[in-house]
Design a protein around this motif. Sequence first.
Motif, mmCIF file in Angstrom:
data_model
loop_
_atom_site.group_PDB
_atom_site.id
_atom_site.type_symbol
_atom_site.label_atom_id
_atom_site.label_comp_id
_atom_site.label_asym_id
_atom_site.label_seq_id
_atom_site.Cartn_x
_atom_site.Cartn_y
_atom_site.Cartn_z
ATOM 1 N N LYS A 189 -9.790 -13.915 2.681
ATOM 2 C CA LYS A 189 -8.711 -13.459 1.798
ATOM 3 C C LYS A 189 -8.516 -11.952 1.922
ATOM 4 N N SER A 190 -9.621 -11.224 2.005
ATOM 5 C CA SER A 190 -9.529 -9.766 2.107
ATOM 6 C C SER A 190 -8.846 -9.344 3.402
ATOM 7 N N GLN A 191 -9.161 -10.044 4.504
ATOM 8 C CA GLN A 191 -8.534 -9.684 5.776
ATOM 9 C C GLN A 191 -7.047 -10.005 5.762
ATOM 10 N N TRP A 192 -6.689 -11.155 5.233
ATOM 11 C CA TRP A 192 -5.266 -11.515 5.139
ATOM 12 C C TRP A 192 -4.520 -10.511 4.265
ATOM 13 N N LEU A 193 -5.130 -10.150 3.130
ATOM 14 C CA LEU A 193 -4.493 -9.200 2.223
ATOM 15 C C LEU A 193 -4.323 -7.843 2.894
ATOM 16 N N ALA A 194 -5.321 -7.417 3.677
ATOM 17 C CA ALA A 194 -5.217 -6.144 4.384
ATOM 18 C C ALA A 194 -4.049 -6.174 5.372
ATOM 19 N N TYR A 195 -3.837 -7.333 6.005
ATOM 20 C CA TYR A 195 -2.757 -7.444 6.981
ATOM 21 C C TYR A 195 -1.386 -7.367 6.314
ATOM 22 N N VAL A 196 -1.163 -8.168 5.271
ATOM 23 C CA VAL A 196 0.162 -8.163 4.629
ATOM 24 C C VAL A 196 0.383 -6.868 3.860
ATOM 25 N N HIS A 197 -0.718 -6.226 3.431
ATOM 26 C CA HIS A 197 -0.584 -4.894 2.825
ATOM 27 C C HIS A 197 -0.142 -3.885 3.885
ATOM 28 N N GLY A 198 -0.698 -4.005 5.110
ATOM 29 C CA GLY A 198 -0.268 -3.124 6.194
ATOM 30 C C GLY A 198 1.210 -3.297 6.518
ATOM 31 N N LEU A 199 1.675 -4.556 6.524
ATOM 32 C CA LEU A 199 3.114 -4.793 6.711
ATOM 33 C C LEU A 199 3.902 -4.189 5.557
ATOM 34 N N GLY A 200 3.354 -4.297 4.346
ATOM 35 C CA GLY A 200 4.014 -3.714 3.180
ATOM 36 C C GLY A 200 4.128 -2.206 3.287
ATOM 37 N N GLU A 201 3.105 -1.554 3.843
ATOM 38 C CA GLU A 201 3.169 -0.103 4.031
ATOM 39 C C GLU A 201 4.277 0.268 5.014
ATOM 40 N N LYS A 202 4.396 -0.493 6.101
ATOM 41 C CA LYS A 202 5.480 -0.238 7.053
ATOM 42 C C LYS A 202 6.842 -0.461 6.391
ATOM 43 N N GLN A 203 6.920 -1.509 5.579
ATOM 44 C CA GLN A 203 8.169 -1.836 4.885
ATOM 45 C C GLN A 203 8.575 -0.705 3.944
ATOM 46 N N LEU A 204 7.608 -0.233 3.154
ATOM 47 C CA LEU A 204 7.909 0.842 2.206
ATOM 48 C C LEU A 204 8.272 2.124 2.938
ATOM 49 N N HIS A 205 7.592 2.407 4.042
ATOM 50 C CA HIS A 205 7.910 3.602 4.838
ATOM 51 C C HIS A 205 9.368 3.562 5.298
ATOM 52 N N THR A 206 9.820 2.405 5.771
ATOM 53 C CA THR A 206 11.208 2.261 6.222
ATOM 54 C C THR A 206 12.176 2.412 5.065
ATOM 55 N N ALA A 207 11.898 1.733 3.953
ATOM 56 C CA ALA A 207 12.795 1.789 2.791
ATOM 57 C C ALA A 207 12.882 3.201 2.221
ATOM 58 N N LEU A 208 11.761 3.910 2.191
ATOM 59 C CA LEU A 208 11.770 5.295 1.697
ATOM 60 C C LEU A 208 12.593 6.186 2.623
ATOM 61 N N ALA A 209 12.533 5.933 3.932
ATOM 62 C CA ALA A 209 13.319 6.727 4.877
ATOM 63 C C ALA A 209 14.812 6.515 4.663
ATOM 64 N N TRP A 210 15.186 5.271 4.319
ATOM 65 C CA TRP A 210 16.603 4.980 4.083
ATOM 66 C C TRP A 210 17.129 5.659 2.818
ATOM 67 N N GLN A 211 16.301 5.745 1.787
ATOM 68 C CA GLN A 211 16.740 6.280 0.489
ATOM 69 C C GLN A 211 16.549 7.792 0.489
ATOM 70 N N ASN A 212 17.548 8.498 1.013
ATOM 71 C CA ASN A 212 17.398 9.936 1.250
ATOM 72 C C ASN A 212 17.339 10.780 -0.013
ATOM 73 N N GLY A 213 17.853 10.266 -1.135
ATOM 74 C CA GLY A 213 17.942 11.087 -2.334
ATOM 75 C C GLY A 213 16.736 11.046 -3.245
ATOM 76 N N LEU A 214 15.664 10.391 -2.866
ATOM 77 C CA LEU A 214 14.504 10.268 -3.748
ATOM 78 C C LEU A 214 13.745 11.582 -3.835
ATOM 79 N N THR A 215 13.223 11.870 -5.010
ATOM 80 C CA THR A 215 12.397 13.058 -5.183
ATOM 81 C C THR A 215 11.023 12.830 -4.560
ATOM 82 N N PRO A 216 10.359 13.908 -4.145
ATOM 83 C CA PRO A 216 8.993 13.755 -3.610
ATOM 84 C C PRO A 216 8.052 13.077 -4.608
#
Length: 484
Positions: free
Chosen positions: A82-109
């Motif tokens: 379970k921990s390994q699976w969670l680490a994998y989908v969390h890693g995909l989630g980090e990539k997903q959030l990185h992309t979404a944050l890049a798209w939303q240019n007006g967000l504050t730091p």
Amino acid sequence: MGSRFIILCLLSVLSGCVSTPPSLYNDIPSQQCEKQLQAFYQEVKTTHASLLPFHYDARFPHLAFDRFSTSLPAALTTQEGKSQWLAYVHGLGEKQLHTALAWQNGLTPQRRESLQQCQEQLAQSSIESELFWTQVDETPVVIPSAYQPWKRVFGLYPIASLVAKGQIEEEQAHIQREFTRPLAHPFHYGVLVNAENARDDAHLTIQKMMKQARKESALNWPMLSEPEADQLLSHYVPVFTVETLSKADLPGALELDDDASPTINTNTPTLYQDISYTQFNGNTLLQLNYVLWFSARPAESTFDPYSGAFDAVNIRITLDEQGTPLIVDAIHQCGCFHMVYALSPTLSFIESEDEKPIQQHLAKPQPSDRLHVSLSGGRHMITDLHFTNNIPPAIGLNTQPLDALLTLKASNGNVLSPFNQHGVLAESARGERWFLWPFGVRNPGAMRQQGQHAIAFIGERHFDDARIFNAILTTSDRQETPSE
């Protein structure tokens, strides 16, 4: 009263009538993080008309999913698994959030940091949350099919598929007749391989790495660190020979022009690459993905429904448990022309009534061999694919991660994806879509982002299906001899 409520809902998409799933956590900080991430992704959906890199499930806003990860929950019987699976989908989630944050240019730091911290908080909370694992087990994440069934209903698919079967086989035979033909004006392209990967014993380092990764996994799943993945991608990176008849045969980088429209910069030949995973015969195998983009597939006649702007070829190497190439398969980035090359004499192709890919057997490569791919001019069709240690001098290719295609920078500083809400590059639409729609493939012939490739007109098959090769190949008990 009911109609008034509906009208209010339609007028308040940003603030009100989006249902939120119940929380999976008992502590207030985690519940607040859930809401914060769910609200953020709703903002992304309403302000950015592009598809996220991976599947988003509002129950798990800190995670993201591909077809491979959604195939595994039934096997998660231990805490380590379970921990390994969670680490994998969390890693995909980090990539997903990185992309979404890049798209939303007006967000504050501050908000960016808060969202990233919330993602980490929920990942930690999920490990011990019984509600979280109950949801994963009892209501698994399901990734939607890239096919549109309603088109098959209205397009009389059973009849259309009977008509198309012979035509598909005829086209595949034509493609195979082109194999190994001499190319006019061949240009060679390759990535400079560093000294470490060029060593004669580099394959031993790879074997040791893979053995250690499997040993550390409760699921016999070789999850690699980013430097390890880069080492594998560099070690096996193909060399390309392209028949160069026009500017459309020059590979380049997918960029945005001054009008924020997609274009190919041929001054920067670029190979996009990433790793993925598949399951074959009960084993989890690692895959290396390499994508080469071109500006167009030029028309071959006055009416050529297969021509249009943009073209791309996707080469994928599936490694066995020791990290040695076992299967090579390829598609164009439209999902067309699936080809499968078996590299072991123990592999046999399975007969099927569904559409079969183009099938070939190749000799098992030697440790020092590199994959050499030849592409025709105009169509960019594979005309030869083999492993060799006779590598020609090549024009240098830059490398970029595949997900860089979703975060292109416009001249005004905005970061955009060139793909639409369905993951399709609209500018690459082909005329064939007007007569191939009965097969249920969205916008046939158009280029699309990873994870959105329907690769068969007859039957259903996705390029990223978790067990794609189980329906194509079978393994015999034959033992390989040293000469093989």
